[in-house]
Design a protein around this motif. Structure first.
Motif, mmCIF file in Angstrom:
data_model
loop_
_atom_site.group_PDB
_atom_site.id
_atom_site.type_symbol
_atom_site.label_atom_id
_atom_site.label_comp_id
_atom_site.label_asym_id
_atom_site.label_seq_id
_atom_site.Cartn_x
_atom_site.Cartn_y
_atom_site.Cartn_z
ATOM 1 N N THR A 183 0.836 -1.202 0.000
ATOM 2 C CA THR A 183 0.000 0.000 0.000
ATOM 3 C C THR A 183 0.870 1.250 0.000
ATOM 4 O OG1 THR A 183 -1.750 -1.170 1.186
ATOM 5 C CG2 THR A 183 -1.817 1.237 1.268
ATOM 6 N N THR A 215 2.423 1.682 -3.454
ATOM 7 C CA THR A 215 1.433 2.004 -4.480
ATOM 8 C C THR A 215 0.917 3.428 -4.357
ATOM 9 O OG1 THR A 215 0.757 -0.309 -4.574
ATOM 10 C CG2 THR A 215 -0.785 1.305 -5.466
ATOM 11 N N TYR A 216 0.707 3.909 -3.136
ATOM 12 C CA TYR A 216 0.031 5.188 -2.960
ATOM 13 C C TYR A 216 0.862 6.302 -2.331
ATOM 14 C CZ TYR A 216 -4.073 2.437 -4.049
ATOM 15 O OH TYR A 216 -4.973 1.617 -4.663
ATOM 16 N N LYS A 253 3.948 9.985 -4.352
ATOM 17 C CA LYS A 253 2.773 9.621 -5.122
ATOM 18 C C LYS A 253 1.458 10.196 -4.592
ATOM 19 C CE LYS A 253 3.282 5.581 -7.177
ATOM 20 N NZ LYS A 253 3.275 4.150 -7.372
ATOM 21 N N VAL A 254 1.463 10.780 -3.401
ATOM 22 C CA VAL A 254 0.222 11.295 -2.825
ATOM 23 C C VAL A 254 -0.357 12.409 -3.692
ATOM 24 C CG1 VAL A 254 -0.812 12.447 -0.833
ATOM 25 C CG2 VAL A 254 0.853 10.611 -0.490
ATOM 26 N N THR A 302 -0.051 12.904 -6.825
ATOM 27 C CA THR A 302 -0.613 12.399 -8.076
ATOM 28 C C THR A 302 -1.938 11.700 -7.835
ATOM 29 O OG1 THR A 302 0.685 10.364 -7.926
ATOM 30 C CG2 THR A 302 1.637 12.160 -9.169
ATOM 31 N N GLU A 303 -2.098 11.070 -6.681
ATOM 32 C CA GLU A 303 -3.375 10.442 -6.345
ATOM 33 C C GLU A 303 -4.462 11.493 -6.144
ATOM 34 O OE1 GLU A 303 -4.253 7.170 -6.259
ATOM 35 O OE2 GLU A 303 -2.266 6.755 -7.052
ATOM 36 N N THR A 304 -4.080 12.675 -5.674
ATOM 37 C CA THR A 304 -5.055 13.746 -5.452
ATOM 38 C C THR A 304 -5.178 14.665 -6.665
ATOM 39 O OG1 THR A 304 -3.388 15.193 -4.456
ATOM 40 C CG2 THR A 304 -4.625 13.739 -2.965
ATOM 41 N N LYS A 351 -4.270 11.078 -14.828
ATOM 42 C CA LYS A 351 -4.454 9.693 -14.394
ATOM 43 C C LYS A 351 -3.293 8.796 -14.798
ATOM 44 C CE LYS A 351 -9.440 10.077 -14.468
ATOM 45 N NZ LYS A 351 -10.661 9.771 -15.194
ATOM 46 N N ARG A 358 2.507 8.674 -12.608
ATOM 47 C CA ARG A 358 2.836 7.685 -11.561
ATOM 48 C C ARG A 358 3.334 8.353 -10.277
ATOM 49 N NH1 ARG A 358 0.823 3.319 -14.279
ATOM 50 N NH2 ARG A 358 2.162 2.579 -15.933
#
Length: 176
Positions: free
Chosen positions: A26, A29-30, A56-57, A59-61, A157, A160
């Protein structure tokens, strides 16, 4: 009786090992990951085989800023990830003329490029308006980079992560 105690201990160890693996996957990945730069498209900032860490946080947001260096899924035949610098974000107008990059009508200051670097449009298109949910990226090695001049704007999206630290080669460690 001792047999049940041993099984209980083994079960406890297995539970904690599974929990640690799930946490690590996890996290990778994130939150944070390591990757290796492949190719010359970001020279002189990065060289082939440089090892970098990605955050990566953001990019997730969907929070990507101009100037950040990102990796993204290229959608090419090899399913490669590319590494490039974000030049424009949603709503920006990027124009390439006379060997220079203009952002929203102003000459872009690119002090990370070697003096005398010329940026060619690489196509008939010289102006790009970046749509919502996309960014415009360029490699620092403008003469040898497959970037938004060829690929068009990059979907958020497909990003990465963004580079926060170069860790190898050791004599070139640097935060970004």
């Amino acid at each position: 009786m001792e047999h049940k105690g041993v099984l209980k201990n083994i079960g406890g160890y297995v539970f904690y090992i599974i929990l640690a693996v799930v946490f690590a996957l996890t996290f990778r990945t994130y939150v944070f990951a390591r990757t290796t730069v492949i190719g010359p498209s970001m020279q002189p900032t990065f060289h082939d085989k440089d090892s970098v860490f990605l955050e990566k946080v953001s990019t997730e947001t969907g929070h990507i800023s101009r100037g950040e260096i990102v990796t993204f899924y290229s959608k090419d035949e090899n399913n490669d990830d590319y590494i490039k610098r974000v030049i424009g974000i949603a709503g920006d107008k990027v124009e390439i003329k006379d060997g220079k990059v203009y952002l929203n009508g102003q000459l872009l200051s690119e002090d990370y490029l070697p003096k005398g670097t010329i940026t060619e449009p690489n196509s008939l298109i010289t102006q790009y308006v970046i749509p919502k949910g996309y960014v415009f990226v360029l490699g620092d090695n403008r003469g040898n980079s497959t970037d938004s001049r060829i690929l068009g704007p990059i979907n958020l999206k497909d990003i990465r992560g963004h580079v926060i630290l170069r860790v190898y080669p050791f004599n070139n460690i640097r935060a970004f």
